[in-house]
Each structure stands twice: as structure tokens, then as C-alpha cells.
Design an enzyme around this catalytic site. Structure first.
Site, PDB file in Angstrom:
ATOM      1  N   ASN A   9       0.994  -1.209   0.045  1.00 27.16           N
ATOM      2  CA  ASN A   9       0.069  -0.128  -0.143  1.00 27.16           C
ATOM      3  C   ASN A   9       1.023   1.193   0.058  1.00 27.16           C
ATOM      4  O   ASN A   9       1.260   1.418   1.179  1.00 27.16           O
ATOM      5  CB  ASN A   9      -0.765  -0.141   1.398  1.00 27.16           C
ATOM      6  CG  ASN A   9      -1.818   1.159   1.276  1.00 27.16           C
ATOM      7  OD1 ASN A   9      -1.690   2.169   0.463  1.00 27.16           O
ATOM      8  ND2 ASN A   9      -2.236   1.339   2.603  1.00 27.16           N
ATOM      9  N   LYS A  11       0.006   4.262  -0.428  1.00 31.40           N
ATOM     10  CA  LYS A  11      -0.474   5.336   0.239  1.00 31.40           C
ATOM     11  C   LYS A  11      -0.192   6.507  -0.607  1.00 31.40           C
ATOM     12  O   LYS A  11      -0.168   6.565  -1.789  1.00 31.40           O
ATOM     13  CB  LYS A  11      -0.150   5.619   1.616  1.00 31.40           C
ATOM     14  CG  LYS A  11      -0.223   4.281   2.602  1.00 31.40           C
ATOM     15  CD  LYS A  11       0.041   4.782   3.861  1.00 31.40           C
ATOM     16  CE  LYS A  11      -0.094   3.339   4.626  1.00 31.40           C
ATOM     17  NZ  LYS A  11      -0.264   3.434   6.202  1.00 31.40           N
ATOM     18  N   HIS A  96      -9.667   1.175   4.229  1.00 31.86           N
ATOM     19  CA  HIS A  96      -8.685   1.451   5.142  1.00 31.86           C
ATOM     20  C   HIS A  96      -8.842   2.324   6.174  1.00 31.86           C
ATOM     21  O   HIS A  96      -9.550   3.287   6.143  1.00 31.86           O
ATOM     22  CB  HIS A  96      -7.520   2.124   4.320  1.00 31.86           C
ATOM     23  CG  HIS A  96      -5.979   1.776   4.854  1.00 31.86           C
ATOM     24  ND1 HIS A  96      -5.603   3.021   5.702  1.00 31.86           N
ATOM     25  CD2 HIS A  96      -4.806   0.926   4.557  1.00 31.86           C
ATOM     26  CE1 HIS A  96      -4.286   2.706   6.086  1.00 31.86           C
ATOM     27  NE2 HIS A  96      -3.901   1.698   5.456  1.00 31.86           N
ATOM     28  N   GLU A  98      -7.304   4.779   7.323  1.00 30.44           N
ATOM     29  CA  GLU A  98      -7.015   6.283   7.114  1.00 30.44           C
ATOM     30  C   GLU A  98      -8.041   6.655   6.188  1.00 30.44           C
ATOM     31  O   GLU A  98      -8.607   8.042   6.565  1.00 30.44           O
ATOM     32  CB  GLU A  98      -5.616   6.387   5.946  1.00 30.44           C
ATOM     33  CG  GLU A  98      -4.555   6.023   7.174  1.00 30.44           C
ATOM     34  CD  GLU A  98      -3.380   5.525   6.419  1.00 30.44           C
ATOM     35  OE1 GLU A  98      -3.345   5.546   5.316  1.00 30.44           O
ATOM     36  OE2 GLU A  98      -2.355   5.225   7.105  1.00 30.44           O
ATOM     37  N   GLU A 168      -5.780  -4.846  10.262  1.00 28.73           N
ATOM     38  CA  GLU A 168      -4.751  -4.018  10.557  1.00 28.73           C
ATOM     39  C   GLU A 168      -5.193  -3.180  11.833  1.00 28.73           C
ATOM     40  O   GLU A 168      -6.098  -2.039  11.755  1.00 28.73           O
ATOM     41  CB  GLU A 168      -4.854  -2.700   9.541  1.00 28.73           C
ATOM     42  CG  GLU A 168      -4.297  -3.477   8.199  1.00 28.73           C
ATOM     43  CD  GLU A 168      -3.754  -2.434   7.241  1.00 28.73           C
ATOM     44  OE1 GLU A 168      -2.733  -2.585   6.792  1.00 28.73           O
ATOM     45  OE2 GLU A 168      -4.441  -1.483   6.624  1.00 28.73           O
ATOM     46  N   GLY A 174       1.798   2.270  10.612  1.00 28.38           N
ATOM     47  CA  GLY A 174       2.747   3.456  10.573  1.00 28.38           C
ATOM     48  C   GLY A 174       3.759   3.789  11.888  1.00 28.38           C
ATOM     49  O   GLY A 174       4.298   4.878  11.936  1.00 28.38           O
ATOM     50  N   SER A 214       2.922  -2.217  10.298  1.00 25.80           N
ATOM     51  CA  SER A 214       4.418  -2.202  10.686  1.00 25.80           C
ATOM     52  C   SER A 214       4.800  -3.414  10.300  1.00 25.80           C
ATOM     53  O   SER A 214       5.719  -4.037  11.397  1.00 25.80           O
ATOM     54  CB  SER A 214       4.487  -1.707  12.200  1.00 25.80           C
ATOM     55  OG  SER A 214       4.232  -0.325  12.345  1.00 25.80           O
TER      56      SER A 214
HETATM   57  P1  PGA Z   1       2.362   0.259   7.679  1.00 21.97           P
HETATM   58  O1  PGA Z   1       0.982   0.444   6.892  1.00 21.97           O
HETATM   59  O2  PGA Z   1       3.100  -0.809   7.020  1.00 21.97           O
HETATM   60  O3  PGA Z   1       3.217   1.543   7.368  1.00 21.97           O
HETATM   61  O4  PGA Z   1       2.195   0.238   8.935  1.00 21.97           O
HETATM   62  C1  PGA Z   1       0.259  -0.570   6.738  1.00 21.97           C
HETATM   63  C2  PGA Z   1      -1.012  -0.324   6.093  1.00 21.97           C
HETATM   64  O5  PGA Z   1      -1.519   1.193   6.478  1.00 21.97           O
HETATM   65  O6  PGA Z   1      -1.561  -0.792   5.041  1.00 21.97           O
END
Ligand code: PGA
Length: 252
Positions: A9, A11, A96, A98, A168, A174, A214
């Protein structure tokens, strides 16, 4: 036996088509000659065409990070499943955290997106997960169940079988703070059991449940070794071909 699926992803990074194509090329080169793990990358919409072009002829699948659940219309700024399909995309990350947080996406809206993706032959990656407060309050399963029931509402068992779920935990995204393999496995097992009642035992056995939050080369092998963890949705560590490749390697 479920084939593991590792998806990047990106982003709102790497939206420059040339840079995105270069990263995609790095991914293709570093995961060449293997078909034991499914690999996908989800660039920003501005780079989708370039990445599709780069990945043509390879086994790397390309997806979008969102879509609007109408085929076309007066929806300024939005992109439909039909458009993504026409570009050559084959999957879409939906719901997601976010998007749930910053764009106030709710389960019924996400459900429409899942249906639109399926109607156009895109594989939805439906994201679910609890916040830190919800975990502390002991309502993780309740939250995940609500998101799953909402996101999958009205779908047949066959349709549910075409979906990838990404668990997640929001507090792990993140932050560098991943769920422990045992904690993640417990939620994955819960999700699989729930899918058994929402679809069927056969579908639940078949469906892939990714872990996201992460995941990186240092922790991927241990997470991916868990019985019900069938892949990863990778943010930060997918922006460098080497670290993404190391996670793919860990899944082999
Ligand atoms: P990250 O993000 O691996 O940077 O924690 C995962 C995601 O948001 O899909």
C-alpha cells in the site's frame, strides 16, 4: 492450502509515474521466478497506468487504494471500479483505517465499494481493525465483527470467497509497533470463525486474511508463520523494493 498474498500500500507516496514505475520494476526483479506467493502493489491513482504498464507480463498484480461505488457520474474527484478495471488494475484496498478516520468512511459506504469492486471483477482487500483505545477497552472482537458484518452485508458466500481481508490494528499502522504474532493470530482466528458463519466453512477455510501494521523484514516471518495469517498489507516497508522483497521472501 491458501496462497499467501503480500500487497504494498504505497499510500500518497510515489505518485510520480516515473518513480512509481521504477519501484514497480524493482519489485518485479526482486520477486522474479516465484509463483508461490501472490504479490500486488497499490500505487496512487496518478501512477496506476504507469505501474500497470511496468507490471504487464509479470506476475505482480496492480491495485487501487480506493474507489467510488458508482460506475460514472457527477462525483468530482472520484474514480470508479470501472475506470480502475479499464486501466488494467485488478484489486482495490477498501475501508483502510486512514479513509475511515480522515474521510469518515462508514461500513455501509464501504459495503457499496466492495460490491462495486466485485461487480467489475476487482479483488477487494477489505480492511478492518481496532484503535488503541478499543483494544484497551477489550472490544477488539466487537469492533472487527461490526466492520466485517457491515462491509460484507448482502454478499453471497461465493462473493465473500473472492475477497481478501486485511486485519490492521490502527495503533500498529505506521507506528513501528506491530501486534505480537500471538495477538494477531487470535484476531485472525476470530475473523475466520466469523467468516464461517457469514459465508460457509469452506469459504472461511479458503479466504486469505492479511495482517497489516508495521510489518517489516524483521517481524514478517514470525507473523506469517501463524496459522491464520495469509499475507501482509505493507505500507512503509513497501516503498523500498529490497524491504518489500524481504517480506515476500519471508512468506515463501
Ligand atoms: P504500515 O502501513 O506498514 O506503514 O504500518 C500498513 C497499512 O496502512 O496498510
Amino acid at each position: 492450502m491458501r496462497k499467501k498474498i503480500i500487497a504494498g500500500n504505497w499510500k500518497m507516496y510515489c505518485g510520480d509515474p516515473a518513480k512509481a514505475a521504477a519501484l514497480a520494476k524493482g519489485v518485479i526483479e526482486s520477486c522474479a521466478c516465484q509463483n508461490r506467493v501472490e504479490v500486488a502493489v497499490c500505487p496512487p491513482a496518478t501512477a496506476l497506468a504507469a505501474v500497470v504498464e511496468t507490471c504487464r507480463g509479470s506476475s505482480v498484480r496492480v491495485g487501487a487504494q480506493n474507489l467510488y461505488p458508482k460506475d460514472e457520474g457527477a462525483f468530482t474527484g472520484e474514480i470508479s471500479a470501472a475506470f480502475i478495471k479499464a486501466l488494467g488494475g485488478s484489486l482495490a484496498i477498501l475501508g483502510h483505517s486512514e479513509r475511515r478516520t480522515y474521510f469518515k468512511e462508514a461500513d455501509d459506504f464501504i459495503n457499496l465499494k466492495v460490491k462495486a469492486a466485485l461487480a467489475h471483477g476487482l479483488t477487494p482487500i477489505l480492511c478492518v481493525g481496532e484503535t488503541e483505545k478499543e483494544r484497551e477497552d477489550g472490544v477488539t472482537e466487537k469492533v472487527v465483527e461490526t466492520q466485517l458484518r457491515g462491509g460484507l452485508a448482502g454478499l453471497s458466500a461465493d462473493e465473500i470467497g473472492q475477497i481478501v481481508i486485511a486485519y490492521e490494528p490502527v495503533w500498529a499502522i505506521g507506528t513501528g509497533k506491530n501486534a505480537t504474532p500471538a495477538d494477531a493470530q487470535a484476531v485472525h482466528a476470530f475473523i475466520r470463525k466469523l467468516l464461517g458463519s457469514l459465508a460457509s466453512a469452506d469459504v472461511a477455510e479458503l479466504i486469505r486474511i492479511q495482517y497489516g501494521g508495521s510489518m517489516k523484514p524483521e517481524n514478517a516471518a514470525e507473523l506469517l508463520a501463524q496459522q491464520d495469517i495469509d499475507g501482509g498489507l505493507i505500507g512503509g516497508a513497501s516503498l523500498k523494493a529490497e524491504s518489500f522483497a524481504a517480506i515476500i521472501q519471508a512468506a515463501l
